[in-house]
Design a protein around this motif. Sequence first.
Motif, short mmCIF file in Angstrom:
data_model
loop_
_atom_site.label_atom_id
_atom_site.label_comp_id
_atom_site.label_asym_id
_atom_site.label_seq_id
_atom_site.Cartn_x
_atom_site.Cartn_y
_atom_site.Cartn_z
N LEU A 1 1.19 -1.40 0.05
CA LEU A 1 0.18 0.21 -0.07
C LEU A 1 0.87 1.00 0.03
CD1 LEU A 1 -2.86 -0.97 2.61
CD2 LEU A 1 -2.90 -0.62 0.20
N PRO A 2 1.58 1.89 -1.46
CA PRO A 2 2.56 2.48 -1.08
C PRO A 2 1.99 4.08 -1.05
CG PRO A 2 2.63 1.77 -3.33
CD PRO A 2 1.00 1.07 -2.23
N PRO A 3 2.91 5.14 -1.12
CA PRO A 3 1.75 5.92 -0.92
C PRO A 3 0.94 6.62 -2.42
CG PRO A 3 4.08 6.72 -0.19
CD PRO A 3 3.47 5.63 -0.50
N GLN A 4 0.16 7.60 -2.36
CA GLN A 4 -1.01 7.27 -3.22
C GLN A 4 -1.52 6.30 -3.64
OE1 GLN A 4 1.08 9.68 -6.67
NE2 GLN A 4 2.44 10.78 -5.48
N THR A 5 -2.26 6.08 -2.84
CA THR A 5 -2.95 4.31 -2.68
C THR A 5 -3.59 4.85 -2.05
OG1 THR A 5 -1.23 2.84 -2.71
CG2 THR A 5 -3.65 2.16 -2.79
N LEU A 6 -5.15 4.91 -2.90
CA LEU A 6 -6.67 4.63 -2.12
C LEU A 6 -7.10 3.79 -1.41
CD1 LEU A 6 -8.55 7.61 -4.12
CD2 LEU A 6 -6.94 8.02 -2.72
N VAL A 7 -7.61 4.10 0.26
CA VAL A 7 -8.41 2.83 0.61
C VAL A 7 -9.31 2.97 1.10
CG1 VAL A 7 -7.15 1.37 2.97
CG2 VAL A 7 -5.82 2.07 1.83
N ILE A 8 -10.37 2.25 1.18
CA ILE A 8 -11.51 2.14 1.37
C ILE A 8 -11.79 1.33 2.86
CG2 ILE A 8 -13.78 2.53 0.96
CD1 ILE A 8 -12.30 3.69 -0.88
N PRO A 9 -11.53 1.79 4.06
CA PRO A 9 -11.29 0.75 5.05
C PRO A 9 -12.52 0.48 5.71
CG PRO A 9 -11.29 2.69 6.16
CD PRO A 9 -11.41 3.09 4.36
N ASP A 10 -13.20 -0.92 5.92
CA ASP A 10 -14.03 -1.25 7.03
C ASP A 10 -14.19 -1.71 8.48
OD1 ASP A 10 -12.47 -3.92 6.88
OD2 ASP A 10 -14.07 -4.21 6.19
N GLN A 11 -12.96 -1.33 8.80
CA GLN A 11 -13.03 -1.30 10.72
C GLN A 11 -11.50 0.03 11.09
OE1 GLN A 11 -13.81 -3.16 12.91
NE2 GLN A 11 -14.95 -4.34 11.52
N ILE A 12 -11.54 0.00 12.32
CA ILE A 12 -10.87 0.42 13.26
C ILE A 12 -10.52 -0.18 14.48
CG2 ILE A 12 -10.80 2.65 13.98
CD1 ILE A 12 -13.67 4.03 12.75
N PHE A 13 -9.00 0.55 14.64
CA PHE A 13 -8.67 0.51 16.35
C PHE A 13 -8.42 1.13 16.42
CE2 PHE A 13 -6.25 -1.07 19.06
CZ PHE A 13 -6.41 -2.87 19.85
N ASP A 14 -9.25 1.56 18.21
CA ASP A 14 -8.94 3.12 18.31
C ASP A 14 -8.01 3.31 19.24
OD1 ASP A 14 -9.05 5.41 20.44
OD2 ASP A 14 -11.37 4.82 20.66
N ARG A 15 -7.27 4.05 19.25
CA ARG A 15 -6.10 4.83 19.50
C ARG A 15 -5.80 5.67 20.96
NH1 ARG A 15 -1.50 1.10 22.15
NH2 ARG A 15 0.09 2.77 21.02
#
Length: 285
Positions: A93-107
Amino acid sequence: MTIGVIGGSGIYEALPLENTRTESVSTPYGEPSDDITLGELGGNEVAFLPRHGTDHQHTPTDASYRANIYALKSMGVDRVIATNAVGSLREDLPPQTLVIPDQIFDRTKHRSPTFFGDGMVVHMGFAQPYCPEMVAHLAESARAATDATVSENGTYVCIEGPQYSTKAESEFYREQGWDIVGMTAIPEAKLAREAELSYATVAGVTDYDVWKEDSEVTLEEVLENAAANQESINEVIERAIRTMPADFESRAWSALEDTINTPAESIPAETRERVELLAGEYLED
């Protein structure tokens, strides 16, 4: 329908909105990060709000998340497209990739994650932090709208910031199998769910965080790649707005049902007044 967009000012400047106007909104949770710009695109009303303010004056911790989401809700928004700049935790996942995430981890550590409290207890389901229906629509829009590399699904680990990760933290996140790291998904996604908004994000990769030996993240790199990502993100958002299904249905729109643990008659009047916009239909006598 009214579609909310939360992101940087570059998005608003690029969207071909018509009949625009600006409105100042006050909320029981303080002032939003900035005024809301309303306009029309593809037959839909759009409400745009810059998360960090027009001049990027609010830190990831101090941004007015509760006021922002409340303000959009008060404008009649029922679905929100957000954007985030993120670091990559994966070689592919190099720079200038777009990601549509479906999960989150809260820190995160120092942010208000709820509209409720003050005599009103709400236990909100959050197993799917991004609305699956909106995630699918954004992914489809991304595939059709841009030549940029698009990665569907994945986990966004949200850190407090404003500092970047330590190497130990970055390596730990990678060991967990997480995909991207950023500073603004939380509490925005939690508050959107409490406000019964369909919410998902388009994340633009700006760097490899600090785990990669030959790539130490810097503000200069982040800003350079964020600018390069902007055109692709704008294309995705414009298409997503133009093609938003009229019969769109989201489970988020009834998310508060059966989640309020405090009897309505026991909730203080001041609290009930503050949350009327959000939960009023569930507190009727």
